[in-house]
Motif scaffolding. Structure first.
Motif, PDB file in Angstrom:
ATOM      1  N   TYR A  31       0.854  -1.193   0.000  1.00 43.51           N
ATOM      2  CA  TYR A  31       0.000   0.000   0.000  1.00 43.51           C
ATOM      3  C   TYR A  31       0.881   1.231   0.000  1.00 43.51           C
ATOM      4  O   TYR A  31       1.723   1.397   0.861  1.00 43.51           O
ATOM      5  CB  TYR A  31      -0.914  -0.002   1.225  1.00 43.51           C
ATOM      6  CG  TYR A  31      -1.865   1.190   1.262  1.00 43.51           C
ATOM      7  CD1 TYR A  31      -1.523   2.355   1.963  1.00 43.51           C
ATOM      8  CD2 TYR A  31      -3.078   1.170   0.584  1.00 43.51           C
ATOM      9  CE1 TYR A  31      -2.373   3.444   2.002  1.00 43.51           C
ATOM     10  CE2 TYR A  31      -3.936   2.265   0.606  1.00 43.51           C
ATOM     11  CZ  TYR A  31      -3.589   3.395   1.327  1.00 43.51           C
ATOM     12  OH  TYR A  31      -4.439   4.479   1.354  1.00 43.51           O
ATOM     13  N   ALA A  78      -4.083   1.607  -8.029  1.00 42.89           N
ATOM     14  CA  ALA A  78      -5.485   1.610  -7.588  1.00 42.89           C
ATOM     15  C   ALA A  78      -5.784   2.832  -6.754  1.00 42.89           C
ATOM     16  O   ALA A  78      -4.898   3.517  -6.277  1.00 42.89           O
ATOM     17  CB  ALA A  78      -5.739   0.345  -6.767  1.00 42.89           C
ATOM     18  N   SER A  79      -7.068   3.109  -6.608  1.00 49.59           N
ATOM     19  CA  SER A  79      -7.485   4.213  -5.741  1.00 49.59           C
ATOM     20  C   SER A  79      -8.834   3.889  -5.144  1.00 49.59           C
ATOM     21  O   SER A  79      -9.440   2.874  -5.486  1.00 49.59           O
ATOM     22  CB  SER A  79      -7.553   5.514  -6.549  1.00 49.59           C
ATOM     23  OG  SER A  79      -8.574   5.366  -7.537  1.00 49.59           O
ATOM     24  N   GLU A 136     -11.928   2.719  -3.142  1.00 43.18           N
ATOM     25  CA  GLU A 136     -12.310   1.513  -2.422  1.00 43.18           C
ATOM     26  C   GLU A 136     -11.345   0.367  -2.709  1.00 43.18           C
ATOM     27  O   GLU A 136     -10.997  -0.414  -1.818  1.00 43.18           O
ATOM     28  CB  GLU A 136     -13.744   1.162  -2.808  1.00 43.18           C
ATOM     29  CG  GLU A 136     -14.422   0.127  -1.919  1.00 43.18           C
ATOM     30  CD  GLU A 136     -14.321   0.418  -0.438  1.00 43.18           C
ATOM     31  OE1 GLU A 136     -14.663   1.528  -0.007  1.00 43.18           O
ATOM     32  OE2 GLU A 136     -13.856  -0.490   0.288  1.00 43.18           O
ATOM     33  N   ALA A 137     -10.905   0.291  -3.956  1.00 42.14           N
ATOM     34  CA  ALA A 137     -10.003  -0.798  -4.353  1.00 42.14           C
ATOM     35  C   ALA A 137      -8.708  -0.719  -3.559  1.00 42.14           C
ATOM     36  O   ALA A 137      -8.203  -1.724  -3.032  1.00 42.14           O
ATOM     37  CB  ALA A 137      -9.730  -0.714  -5.849  1.00 42.14           C
ATOM     38  N   ALA A 138      -8.186   0.476  -3.451  1.00 42.37           N
ATOM     39  CA  ALA A 138      -6.922   0.656  -2.732  1.00 42.37           C
ATOM     40  C   ALA A 138      -7.093   0.323  -1.264  1.00 42.37           C
ATOM     41  O   ALA A 138      -6.285  -0.395  -0.667  1.00 42.37           O
ATOM     42  CB  ALA A 138      -6.413   2.081  -2.916  1.00 42.37           C
ATOM     43  N   SER A 182      -9.302  -1.540   0.201  1.00 36.04           N
ATOM     44  CA  SER A 182      -9.540  -2.956   0.516  1.00 36.04           C
ATOM     45  C   SER A 182      -8.263  -3.751   0.311  1.00 36.04           C
ATOM     46  O   SER A 182      -8.001  -4.712   1.047  1.00 36.04           O
ATOM     47  CB  SER A 182     -10.689  -3.508  -0.313  1.00 36.04           C
ATOM     48  OG  SER A 182     -10.400  -3.403  -1.682  1.00 36.04           O
ATOM     49  N   ALA A 183      -7.429  -3.317  -0.632  1.00 37.90           N
ATOM     50  CA  ALA A 183      -6.142  -3.997  -0.814  1.00 37.90           C
ATOM     51  C   ALA A 183      -5.318  -3.871   0.454  1.00 37.90           C
ATOM     52  O   ALA A 183      -4.662  -4.808   0.913  1.00 37.90           O
ATOM     53  CB  ALA A 183      -5.398  -3.391  -1.999  1.00 37.90           C
ATOM     54  N   LYS A 190      -6.711  -6.083   3.244  1.00 38.23           N
ATOM     55  CA  LYS A 190      -6.383  -7.495   3.030  1.00 38.23           C
ATOM     56  C   LYS A 190      -4.933  -7.760   3.386  1.00 38.23           C
ATOM     57  O   LYS A 190      -4.608  -8.742   4.055  1.00 38.23           O
ATOM     58  CB  LYS A 190      -6.672  -7.865   1.564  1.00 38.23           C
ATOM     59  CG  LYS A 190      -6.505  -9.341   1.287  1.00 38.23           C
ATOM     60  CD  LYS A 190      -7.072  -9.720  -0.087  1.00 38.23           C
ATOM     61  CE  LYS A 190      -7.161 -11.233  -0.239  1.00 38.23           C
ATOM     62  NZ  LYS A 190      -5.901 -11.928  -0.064  1.00 38.23           N
TER      63      LYS A 190
END
Lengths: 219, 441, 371
Positions: free
Chosen positions: C92, C99-100, C102-104, C106-107, C110
């Motif tokens: 991150y 990515a940005s 929500e995708a970022a 959630s990454a 995780k």
């Protein structure tokens, strides 16, 4: 707040304020006592009175022929460490910059290594002066807390200054902080002890010289 | 037998008996009177360097540190710091300075009187420019108020204040003065209602050196100056000055001042007496409260002026190798360095100056009243050894001075040490070598 | 650019990039040597790294200017620095990642969950606490919240840059956002401060590399900075030191002294009180550092450097007041006021003395007074 920032920040501000307050208090405190007019007819003109007073400021630094045999060595010791101190305080560039920040004027300094040599010499003379004070019966009898503490705080400033420039005894900012803090203590002590002679010496000599000249007497 | 402070009753006059508390109170009162901006500045300026000791012949002769000049005024300094200095309220509040005690004052009597000629040499050496001698004079005032002036000085001062004479004499000085006039065939103008110059006499001369009194009268007669002695103001010396009793000093000076005013004198002539000069020339006006309406001049000054103006002519004096002792009060403290030398030069005297001469001369040892203090004699003799040696070192045959008390001190030493020199008066020499008639007839 | 998790070992990644094992050992040896680690550590580090799965690194940015990241990526040997990015798994970084939103986020979540207790948390920027944390939010959450949460699963926290380490510029007077350094928020994890504004690239990578390969925090000074990089002052290593010793100081930026490379003490250099590696490692692959370029050190790796007085005011100058600057006029005002106050006290004490004198004199006759 770290030591260095404290020493050259709030501590210095308080020290300068106490110094100025104390000096103002002390000088006003005795000069505002009773003055007596001299009603006896002077022998000398006012001009002579003033000029002799002016001359006396410097002439007392060199003992008369009649006295020099007995006092020469001691006076030479005293004056030489003073000269050393003045050289270090006034001709070392970081000091010049410090004073420049206070007064707004700077002047050229000496090479720092030369200043170090002068400092070491001055400190040696200063130790000799303490030795003399302790071993000479007249001085030992006269000496009190003021004499020893004033010596001590001045010596502390010198020693911590040397340690800071030589980077001996700890990290630099600690050494510098301790040095500046010792200067702060010296400034606070200054008006309360014999260090005030720095302000007294010239007017005192001038007055003595002038009053003697008034009588036509040697001074 | 001593009082509670251990002072031997024999050292003080009966009137000086006081409780220890009264002594302290007296001294504190005296100190308070003396403190002003100038004395405060002087007391403030001391840096405890001890150099003043090297100017003082009491220290030089004994190497005893207690004779350090500034140490002599230590109680004054202490009192000043505690009572009147800028931080005095703080010192008292925090108990940082001790109050002066009666024991201390008694101890200091020896230092302020026996071992100080008030010669002023210390004031010339102090690197801080402190007039130490002035402080000693002030401290003496406080000691007087504490009842601690040495009895010889106290009694003479009291007597002089009351009668005009320091001591009673078989015949009053007035009569003795007239007798001298007869004996030496010289005019003694006495109690004239008006005169330009008012004269007075050292009582030491009346008692021990009548020829000097005659010399004064003769020289003034020769010059034909309008002059007079006054019965009510005859004695030059001022024992109030010695004893430290300031108001008494004033009262004694007032005799002369009032008489001089009475006769409308232009000049009050101080004869050969050192501290009379100090008392009259440099202190009387302040005590009097206003400038004096006449000039005060020492006889040597006066005669030197006459010499310069051409009214006095002197013949050559055959004195051989000569040396001169400069009386402290006249030269160092009084500023009259040149006049005696002008007179000696006019007489063609071969002057071999002392190693320490002029303003740097060592005191004869008798000044400041020390000559009168009996118990101080041993110490005084010790300090004189150096001076006598200096005189001998010049190889002089003739030894001159211009102060009767110095003369008396040296003659006393002559007896004590079996010294080979007598002390002669410059004024007497002048009187012996007057040339030609005076200008005014 | 990054993977949430990688099954490839570091060695495998390197080979893919055409970096031989030998080159990698050379790199690790150089890094080890720069960190004053024993020579055998170089190959050992290389071996360790090659055979490990790439450790997960979560890089959070708060009140920062991105200068620290710029420094880190500003490399003259991109292959090496790139390697670092391939040596670690940078799971991150909101600036670098593709990515940005929500995708970022959630990454990140995780990565933190999968590697809980093992990931290295790198933080740059200070953490504002004012206005309920509203001064710095991402995804609707305040910096403080995000930090606290991320710290929970971190093996260690590396605070990159003076802002993260000591509060930096946001923390400087008057600190309107109530910014704090990371260490004020996170207390219970091994924490390393890599200060500097920005820190030197090699200092960041060296520190990270050491932790990642040995699992141990290096020796730290009292400000929790690695001693190997922050153990000496600039002054101690400065090539202009002889001029300092001789008292040869440049007085302006273009005078003869400046042109001759004289010491910059008078021009405000804070070298004597600043701990960093600039004088030895230097910047831009060893090209230069501020003093060499003619400007005094501003002390950027020290706590509170922004409030310690003007950058152009020498160390020996007084430094109280706003922004630690004192002008002769201010000094004059202070001194004047103090002397005046003192004189008033003196007047008072003289008055008291004179009253006492007069009181003492009342009991005597009209005696003359002394001076």
């Amino acid at each position: 707040m770290d030591l260095l920032s404290f020493a050259r920040g709030p501590a210095l501000k308080v020290a300068l304020a106490v110094f100025c307050l104390g000096v103002g208090w002390r000088i006003a405190g005795f000069w505002l006592l009773r003055h007596r007019r001299n009603l006896n007819k002077p022998r000398a003109s006012v001009l002579k009175f003033l000029s002799e007073g002016f001359v006396a400021v410097g002439s007392r630094s060199w003992p008369h022929r009649e006295f020099i045999g007995r006092t020469g060595a001691g006076e030479a010791l005293g004056y030489s460490y003073h000269l050393g101190l003045f050289a270090v305080v006034l001709l070392f560039t970081p000091h010049i910059l410090f004073l420049g920040s206070l007064f707004g004027v700077t002047w050229p300094g000496l090479p720092s290594s030369l200043i170090t040599m002068i400092s070491v010499l001055t400190l040696t003379l200063f130790l000799a002066v303490l030795f003399r004070r302790v071993t000479n019966p007249v001085m030992r009898m006269l000496s009190n807390f003021d004499d020893y503490f004033s010596w001590f705080i001045t010596a502390l400033v010198m020693v911590t200054g040397l340690a800071a420039t030589a980077h001996i005894g700890g990290p630099y900012q600690t050494l510098l902080g301790v040095h500046i803090l010792s200067v702060d203590v010296l400034l606070i002590w200054f008006p309360f002890g014999k260090l005030m002679h720095a302000f007294y010496i010239f007017p005192s000599r001038a007055i003595n010289g002038a009053l003697l000249a008034r009588k036509g007497a040697v001074s | 037998m001593s009082d509670a402070t251990g002072v031997l009753a024999a050292d003080l006059a009966p009137e000086q008996a006081k409780t220890p508390e009264a002594r302290v109170a007296g001294a504190m009162h005296g100190f308070a009177q003396e403190v002003g901006a100038l004395s405060a500045f002087r007391l403030e300026s001391c840096i405890h360097c001890g150099i003043c000791a090297d100017a003082c012949h009491f220290y030089i002769a004994t190497e005893d540190p207690q004779y350090t000049p500034i140490w002599k005024v230590e109680p004054f300094k202490q009192a000043y710091k505690r009572e009147a200095s800028p931080f005095a309220p703080l010192y008292r509040l925090l108990g940082l300075k001790r109050a002066v005690t009666a024991d201390q004052l008694v101890q200091w009597q020896h230092l302020l009187f026996d071992s100080c000629n008030m010669c002023g040499r210390c004031s010339l050496i102090c690197p801080m420019g402190i007039d130490v001698a002035a402080l000693i004079e002030q401290a003496r005032h406080a000691m007087f108020d504490a009842g601690l002036a040495p009895k010889e000085l106290y009694q003479k001062a009291a007597h002089q204040r009351a009668t005009g004479q320091p001591e009673a004499s078989t015949e009053p000085y007035r009569e003795q003065l007239l007798a001298i006039g007869t004996r030496f065939a010289v005019e003694i103008p006495l109690d004239k209602p008006e005169a330009e110059v008012m004269l007075c006499v050292p009582r030491t001369d009346i008692e021990h050196y009548p020829s000097a009194v005659a010399a004064l009268a003769r020289v003034m007669q020769h010059l034909g100056i309008s002059r007079t002695f006054r019965s009510d103001g005859l004695v030059a010396e001022n024992y109030g000055y010695y004893a430290g009793g300031k108001s008494w000093q004033r009262d004694i000076s007032l005799r002369l001042i009032e008489q001089a005013i009475l006769v409308k004198a232009k000049t009050l002539l101080v004869p050969e007496c050192g501290h009379a000069y100090t008392a009259l020339r440099w202190e009387a006006a302040d005590l009097y409260g206003k400038p004096l309406p006449f000039t005060v001049r020492h006889v040597t000054e006066f005669l030197a002026d006459e010499l310069q103006a051409g009214r006095l002519k002197l013949a050559q004096a055959a004195t051989g190798k000569t040396t001169f002792h400069d009386p402290c009060q006249l030269v160092r403290k009084g500023g009259v360095n040149d006049a005696p030398r002008a007179l000696m030069k006019a007489m063609g005297i071969e002057l071999n100056e002392l190693k320490n001469h002029g303003g740097f001369s060592f005191c004869c040892g008798g000044g400041g009243g020390v000559l009168d203090i009996e118990r101080a004699a041993p110490l005084r003799y010790r300090t004189m050894e150096n001076k006598l040696r200096e005189i001998d070192d010049t190889g002089a045959e003739t030894f001159l001075t211009s102060c009767s008390d110095c003369r008396r001190t040296f003659d006393d030493a002559q007896a004590h040490f079996s010294w080979n020199k007598s002390t002669h008066s410059l004024l007497e020499l002048v009187a012996k070598n007057l040339a030609g008639a005076g200008n005014r007839t | 650019m990054t993977h949430a998790k990688s099954e490839l070992t570091v060695g495998e990644m390197l080979l893919r990039h055409g970096i031989s094992r030998r080159s990698f050992i050379k790199f690790c040896t150089a890094t080890a040597s720069a960190m004053a680690l024993p020579p055998w550590m170089g190959p050992a580090m290389a071996e360790q790294l090659r055979n490990s799965p790439r450790p997960s690194v979560v890089y959070l940015s708060f009140q920062e200017c991105t200068g620290c990241l710029e420094s880190l990526t500003r490399s003259f040997a991109p292959t090496i620095e790139d390697l670092i990015f391939n040596t670690i798994s940078l799971d991150y970084n909101d600036t670098l990642m593709a990515a940005s939103g929500e995708a970022a986020e959630s990454a990140r979540a995780k990565a933190m969950k999968d590697n809980f207790g093992k990931y290295v948390l790198v933080v740059d920027g200070s953490v504002p606490t004012g206005a309920g944390g509203a001064y710095c939010t991402a995804g609707g959450r305040s910096a403080e919240d995000t930090l606290r949460e991320a710290a929970k699963g971190a093996a260690a926290v590396v605070c990159v840059g003076t802002c993260a380490a000591f509060g930096g510029i946001p923390f400087a007077d008057p600190n309107p956002t109530s910014a704090w350094p990371v260490s004020a928020i996170v207390g219970d994890k091994p924490l390393i401060n890599v200060s500097g504004c920005p820190p030197m690239p090699e200092v960041i990578t060296g520190t990270l590399l050491q932790f990642v390969t040995t699992g141990r925090v290096p020796d730290l000074d009292e400000h929790q900075r690695p001693k190997v990089f922050f153990g000496n002052t600039i002054h101690d290593r400065c090539y202009r030191r002889p001029f300092y010793d001789q008292g040869k100081f440049a007085k302006t930026f273009d005078d003869e002294g400046a042109r001759n490379g004289w010491c910059l003490y008078e021009l405000g250099c804070k070298g004597p009180t600043t701990y960093n590696a600039c004088a030895t490692i230097k910047w831009n692959g060893g090209t230069s550092f501020p003093i060499q370029s003619g400007h005094g050190c501003i002390g950027c790796s020290e706590p509170g450097f922004w409030d310690k007085g003007s950058f152009y005011s020498p160390l020996s100058a007084p430094a109280w007041g706003k922004a630690g600057e004192v002008s002769p006029r201010q000094v004059g005002e202070l001194a004047g006021a103090a002397v005046a106050a003192g004189a008033v006290l003196g007047l008072a004490s003289a008055g008291v003395s004179r009253l006492r004198q007069r009181h003492g004199e009342q009991h005597t006759d009209n005696e003359p007074k002394g001076s």
